[in-house]
Structures are given as C-alpha cells and as structure tokens.
Write a protein that holds these residues in place. Structure first.
Motif, PDB file in Angstrom:
ATOM      1  N   GLN A   1      39.124  43.356  40.475  1.00  0.00           N
ATOM      2  CA  GLN A   1      38.114  44.430  40.497  1.00  0.00           C
ATOM      3  C   GLN A   1      37.455  44.645  39.127  1.00  0.00           C
ATOM      4  O   GLN A   1      36.354  45.184  39.048  1.00  0.00           O
ATOM      5  CB  GLN A   1      38.768  45.742  40.954  1.00  0.00           C
ATOM      6  CG  GLN A   1      39.125  45.742  42.426  1.00  0.00           C
ATOM      7  CD  GLN A   1      39.647  47.097  42.876  1.00  0.00           C
ATOM      8  OE1 GLN A   1      39.202  48.133  42.415  1.00  0.00           O
ATOM      9  NE2 GLN A   1      40.615  47.066  43.781  1.00  0.00           N
ATOM     10  N   ILE A   2      38.179  44.240  38.096  1.00  0.00           N
ATOM     11  CA  ILE A   2      37.638  44.461  36.732  1.00  0.00           C
ATOM     12  C   ILE A   2      36.781  43.268  36.288  1.00  0.00           C
ATOM     13  O   ILE A   2      35.785  43.439  35.586  1.00  0.00           O
ATOM     14  CB  ILE A   2      38.794  44.672  35.719  1.00  0.00           C
ATOM     15  CG1 ILE A   2      39.690  45.820  36.177  1.00  0.00           C
ATOM     16  CG2 ILE A   2      38.254  44.957  34.326  1.00  0.00           C
ATOM     17  CD1 ILE A   2      40.948  45.992  35.350  1.00  0.00           C
ATOM     18  N   ARG A   3      37.161  42.072  36.756  1.00  0.00           N
ATOM     19  CA  ARG A   3      36.525  40.841  36.248  1.00  0.00           C
ATOM     20  C   ARG A   3      34.990  40.845  36.366  1.00  0.00           C
ATOM     21  O   ARG A   3      34.314  40.436  35.403  1.00  0.00           O
ATOM     22  CB  ARG A   3      37.126  39.614  36.933  1.00  0.00           C
ATOM     23  CG  ARG A   3      36.687  38.313  36.247  1.00  0.00           C
ATOM     24  CD  ARG A   3      37.428  37.090  36.734  1.00  0.00           C
ATOM     25  NE  ARG A   3      38.835  37.093  36.380  1.00  0.00           N
ATOM     26  CZ  ARG A   3      39.831  36.982  37.245  1.00  0.00           C
ATOM     27  NH1 ARG A   3      39.583  36.880  38.527  1.00  0.00           N
ATOM     28  NH2 ARG A   3      41.088  36.977  36.837  1.00  0.00           N
ATOM     29  N   PRO A   4      34.407  41.296  37.486  1.00  0.00           N
ATOM     30  CA  PRO A   4      32.931  41.273  37.550  1.00  0.00           C
ATOM     31  C   PRO A   4      32.268  42.050  36.409  1.00  0.00           C
ATOM     32  O   PRO A   4      31.238  41.631  35.871  1.00  0.00           O
ATOM     33  CB  PRO A   4      32.631  41.941  38.899  1.00  0.00           C
ATOM     34  CG  PRO A   4      33.865  41.753  39.706  1.00  0.00           C
ATOM     35  CD  PRO A   4      35.003  41.762  38.744  1.00  0.00           C
ATOM     36  N   TRP A   5      32.873  43.183  36.036  1.00  0.00           N
ATOM     37  CA  TRP A   5      32.298  43.986  34.944  1.00  0.00           C
ATOM     38  C   TRP A   5      32.434  43.268  33.610  1.00  0.00           C
ATOM     39  O   TRP A   5      31.523  43.321  32.778  1.00  0.00           O
ATOM     40  CB  TRP A   5      32.980  45.362  34.875  1.00  0.00           C
ATOM     41  CG  TRP A   5      32.712  46.188  36.093  1.00  0.00           C
ATOM     42  CD1 TRP A   5      33.607  46.559  37.055  1.00  0.00           C
ATOM     43  CD2 TRP A   5      31.456  46.729  36.505  1.00  0.00           C
ATOM     44  NE1 TRP A   5      32.986  47.291  38.038  1.00  0.00           N
ATOM     45  CE2 TRP A   5      31.658  47.411  37.720  1.00  0.00           C
ATOM     46  CE3 TRP A   5      30.168  46.698  35.968  1.00  0.00           C
ATOM     47  CZ2 TRP A   5      30.634  48.061  38.395  1.00  0.00           C
ATOM     48  CZ3 TRP A   5      29.145  47.337  36.634  1.00  0.00           C
ATOM     49  CH2 TRP A   5      29.380  48.018  37.843  1.00  0.00           C
ATOM     50  N   ILE A   6      33.576  42.590  33.434  1.00  0.00           N
ATOM     51  CA  ILE A   6      33.768  41.843  32.173  1.00  0.00           C
ATOM     52  C   ILE A   6      32.778  40.681  32.109  1.00  0.00           C
ATOM     53  O   ILE A   6      32.173  40.416  31.062  1.00  0.00           O
ATOM     54  CB  ILE A   6      35.222  41.328  32.052  1.00  0.00           C
ATOM     55  CG1 ILE A   6      36.175  42.513  31.929  1.00  0.00           C
ATOM     56  CG2 ILE A   6      35.382  40.393  30.849  1.00  0.00           C
ATOM     57  CD1 ILE A   6      37.638  42.148  31.855  1.00  0.00           C
ATOM     58  N   ASN A   7      32.602  40.002  33.244  1.00  0.00           N
ATOM     59  CA  ASN A   7      31.642  38.882  33.283  1.00  0.00           C
ATOM     60  C   ASN A   7      30.228  39.375  32.972  1.00  0.00           C
ATOM     61  O   ASN A   7      29.481  38.732  32.220  1.00  0.00           O
ATOM     62  CB  ASN A   7      31.658  38.205  34.657  1.00  0.00           C
ATOM     63  CG  ASN A   7      32.959  37.447  34.879  1.00  0.00           C
ATOM     64  OD1 ASN A   7      33.696  37.175  33.934  1.00  0.00           O
ATOM     65  ND2 ASN A   7      33.262  37.139  36.131  1.00  0.00           N
ATOM     66  N   LEU A   8      29.877  40.522  33.556  1.00  0.00           N
ATOM     67  CA  LEU A   8      28.555  41.096  33.318  1.00  0.00           C
ATOM     68  C   LEU A   8      28.374  41.427  31.830  1.00  0.00           C
ATOM     69  O   LEU A   8      27.329  41.147  31.224  1.00  0.00           O
ATOM     70  CB  LEU A   8      28.401  42.367  34.160  1.00  0.00           C
ATOM     71  CG  LEU A   8      26.988  42.929  34.330  1.00  0.00           C
ATOM     72  CD1 LEU A   8      26.094  41.915  35.024  1.00  0.00           C
ATOM     73  CD2 LEU A   8      27.030  44.232  35.142  1.00  0.00           C
ATOM     74  N   LEU A   9      29.426  42.015  31.260  1.00  0.00           N
ATOM     75  CA  LEU A   9      29.413  42.388  29.843  1.00  0.00           C
ATOM     76  C   LEU A   9      29.222  41.148  28.963  1.00  0.00           C
ATOM     77  O   LEU A   9      28.378  41.135  28.054  1.00  0.00           O
ATOM     78  CB  LEU A   9      30.742  43.083  29.508  1.00  0.00           C
ATOM     79  CG  LEU A   9      30.847  43.912  28.244  1.00  0.00           C
ATOM     80  CD1 LEU A   9      29.733  44.933  28.149  1.00  0.00           C
ATOM     81  CD2 LEU A   9      32.204  44.613  28.200  1.00  0.00           C
ATOM     82  N   ALA A  10      29.990  40.106  29.268  1.00  0.00           N
ATOM     83  CA  ALA A  10      29.897  38.862  28.485  1.00  0.00           C
ATOM     84  C   ALA A  10      28.503  38.251  28.645  1.00  0.00           C
ATOM     85  O   ALA A  10      27.909  37.768  27.666  1.00  0.00           O
ATOM     86  CB  ALA A  10      30.970  37.880  28.935  1.00  0.00           C
TER      87      ALA A  10
END
Lengths: 231, 238
Positions: B209-218
């Motif tokens: 659930q967190i990974r999409p936000w981290i990917n977006l951030l990166a």
C-alpha cells in the motif's frame, strides 16, 4: 578581440540597444562613456554572457555569443561596482572558490601572486565582510584576473571608492593594460579615464555616437564627450 | 596578472569538471554558513516554533497521532525549507555573487546542483533536529527506517524544485512572497506522496500500500531534477 554587429537588446517594449556596432582590437583599452540609462551596463552584461542579445552578432576572443558562452567566459574577467564576493568567506577562500570554478588545479602559487598584486596578502585570512569598500574592490579585481583572462570588462569600478582606493585601482588597471590585455571600461569619471584609456567611445541612446583615440580627441575629453552627446 | 604565464593559458586550460563545480558551490555555501549560522539558525528556530505551536494547538489522542503526524511534519519541513531556500538565493543576489557564479566557465546546471546540494544538507540538518523533538513532544516513535527514507526522498524533491523556483523568485522585488506562491502549488505532488508514504509507515500499513506513493515520489524527484537541469540556464539569464 571583440566584434559586435547590429546589436539590439529589448526588455519587453523598451529597446535599450539599437543596432550597436563595436570593435576592439587586442591590447586596446576602451573607455565606454555615456549618460545614465544609455545602455552601458546592459552592453557589458551581454559581452559577459550574463544577458542574451535580442538581435545581432557578437564575437569575443574569437568565440560567438551566446552559442559558445562558456568558452568566452573562460577568457573573460569582469569587475562591476558590486564585489561579487562572499562576506562570510576569507579573501583566500573566495579566491580559492573561484579558482575551482575556473578549473585552476593547484592554485596556491597563483592565489599568492594575485593577493600580492592587489595588496591583500596580509589580510588573506580575514573575512571579506571586515574589509573596507576599497579592499573589497581590490579583491574583486583579484578574482577577475585570477584565471589570467585575455579580455577584461570593468563596469563603473570606481563607484563608491575613496581617493586612495581609486588611485590603487588605477595602478592595477594600468598594470592589467600594460600586460597587453584587452580592456573595456564604463565610467562617468572623465578625468580618471582620460589618463587610463587608449580609446574613448560614447554610447548614447543605444548606439555608439562617437569614437576617438587619445590623439583624435581634438582638445580635451570633456569637450569630445559633450560634442558626442549633442551630436 | 603574470606576463610569464606559469600555468596553462585560458585557451589550453580544461574547464572545471561538472562534479568539481558542483562540490565547489556546495562547499562554499556550507563554509559560509558554518561561519554565519544565519540560515540554519533561522530554519531551526522556525521549525521548532511550528512544532511547538502545533503541540499547543492540537491535543492529539494517541490513536490519532499516526494519521496527523505526517501532515504536521511535512508542513514544518515545507515552511522551514522555504525560509532556507529564500535566504540561500538572497545571499547570492544581494552582493551580486550570482553574477560571479554565472561568469564561471562551467555548465550552469552545475551551479544549480551545487546550490541544491547545500540546500538539501541544510534541510536534512533541520529534519535531524526536528524529528527527536517531535518524538519527545508527541511521544511518537519516528525512527522507522522506511519513514526516514521517505523524508530523504521528499526532501530531495522539495529542494530540487525549490532551488529552481528560488533562483527565479530572487530576480524579483517580491521574492519573499513570490517563492511560496510559486512553490507550493508545484510541490503538491511531492508533499502529497510524502505525507501518504510517511503515514503508511507510521500506521504500519503493508508495503504494497505504501510502494505506489514511494514510486510516485521517486518519479517526481527524477522529473524535477531533469527539468531543473534543462531550464536552469534560461531561468538565470536575462
């Protein structure tokens, strides 16, 4: 060394330079005179690649501007009435920083040489913010000559300096000119530039309205200047 | 000026390398700040005041803290960061030093990356101080490796776009007001992703659930850095 053809610079609707032509040969010391708002600083900023021309052709030290601006900047030293120095760094740290930016590898010898030339060796470890205006301007010249440039641009370098500092600045300017460097200097101080420059150009309303060598002034510089503005 | 030139002449001397120029600019900023402590002290005092004001203003039940903490933290970082970005570019502009930098025969993107590196360092120092203070005041453990990674990614994105916009804003008379007005709308995707990812770690959500936000951030970090690399020259030239 400097060739400018039909230079135009506009800021929005205001045209500052209107098809200016200008040429300086290697080793010449040109004083660029003119009233406030004539476009002297704008012109020098374009030559220094700090501002883009709207139209026209420019070559400095054989390189076209703005397409080869970095090559021009490597051959250019610029002194303005602002010192372009960091107050919270020492004199030596300021020069060392600029030496890195100009790709001077082991710059210790050059730094010592420059500090000696501008008479600041004894204050090399003092913060620049403790320096007087005159000392800051001397260090600014040190910064500008650090990389041994072929062309030097001075924009009102005497502004805000006392008599003693002006005299010291003139001594350094003469030394720079004596080394065969090409110099363009703007100034309002006619008496001072009369002794320094080998050629005098008057910039008025965006174009060069008169140009004469030391022998071609036909009297004194003040008369020549007034005549150029009136014409 | 030496007539008997000892070193290479300007025409034969190789220009300063990109990385050398980047580190020279960053070193200069850090050395000057070490002396004056002008910028860091302002950022730190401001960040701590914001945390304190939040502490007095909102009485949080322990169950609500993981949801509210990311918002409070990122508001604090964003406000303190704006203060630092403004000051960092103002120092260059006020004494004409920006012209000094632009006169150097280096790729002007190196100046941007140098300023960005020093701004990032200042922001990380503020965060290092703020995190334990917040932990103490709100009795919340913030030393979660994932959260620290998100803070690093978010700070890079924030500083990447902030340094570029600060170099635009500093050319105007209203720079202090203009920077937040320009920055906050543009930075929304970074702040949103950072807040969501930070919240995910604090609430103990699964990594999926967190990974999409981290990917977006990166992705935003990369995009902002690339855009800044391409346009910085135009932004600083008249």
């Amino acid at each position: 060394m400097i060739k400018v053809r039909k230079l135009v610079k506009r800021f929005g609707l205001k045209t500052v330079l209107r098809g200016l032509d200008f040429e300086v040969r290697t080793g010449e010391f040109v004083a660029l005179l003119g009233p406030n708002g004539a476009g002297k600083t704008t012109f020098l900023r374009i030559l220094a690649s700090l501002s883009r021309p709207t139209l026209g052709e420019l070559r400095v030290a054989g390189y076209p501007l703005p397409s080869q601006a970095a090559a021009v900047r490597a051959r250019l030293g610029v002194v303005t009435h602002m010192p372009l120095l960091y107050g919270d760094l020492t004199a030596e740290e300021n020069l060392r920083f600029y030496a890195r930016m100009y790709g001077l590898g082991q710059a210790d010898i050059r730094l010592a040489e420059v500090l000696e030339l501008v008479g600041l060796s004894a204050r090399r470890r003092d913060l620049v913010r403790t320096f007087s205006r005159g000392m800051q301007q001397r260090l600014a010249i040190g910064r500008a000559i650090l990389h041994d440039p072929e062309v030097m641009l001075f924009d009102e370098p005497h502004t805000g300096l006392d008599q003693e500092a002006c005299d010291m600045l003139d001594r350094i300017l003469r030394e720079v000119a004596a080394r065969g460097r090409t110099v363009v200097m703007t100034s309002h101080d006619l008496a001072r530039v009369e002794d320094l420059a080998s050629r005098f150009d008057v910039l008025s309303r965006g174009v060069i309205t008169a140009s004469a060598g030391r022998d071609g002034l036909g009297g004194n510089l003040l008369d020549f200047y007034r005549g150029a503005l009136a014409g | 000026m030496s007539s008997d030139r000892k070193g290479p002449t300007p025409s034969s001397r190789p220009p300063a390398s990109f990385s050398r120029a980047v580190f020279a600019v960053a070193w200069k900023d850090l050395a000057a700040e070490l002396r004056s402590r002008e910028l860091l002290s302002a950022m730190l005092v401001f960040a701590l005041l914001v945390i304190l004001i939040f502490n007095f203003a909102i009485e949080l039940a322990p169950s609500l803290r993981p949801t509210v903490t990311p918002g409070v933290l990122w508001v604090t970082f964003a406000f303190a960061g704006t203060l630092g970005l403004n000051r960092s570019m103002a120092i260059e502009k006020d004494r004409g030093c920006l012209d000094g930098l632009l006169l150097a025969p280096v790729d002007r993107a190196a100046i941007y990356f140098g300023k960005m590196l020093s701004n990032l360092t200042f922001m990380l120092i503020v965060e290092i101080v703020v995190l334990p203070v917040y932990s103490l005041l709100y009795n919340t453990n913030l030393f979660v490796p994932g959260l620290l990674g998100v803070i690093l990614l978010g700070s890079i994105g924030y500083v990447a776009v902030g340094t570029l916009l600060a170099s635009m804003a500093v050319q105007t008379r209203t720079r202090d007001v203009l920077l937040p007005i320009l920055l906050f709308p543009v930075i929304v995707p970074v702040l949103l992703s950072a807040v969501r990812a930070s919240g995910g770690f604090l609430q103990g959500l699964p990594m999926e659930q967190i990974r999409p936000w981290i990917n977006l951030l990166a992705a935003y970090d990369v995009i902002f850095l690339a855009v800044a690399y391409m346009v910085f020259d135009q932004v600083v030239e008249e």
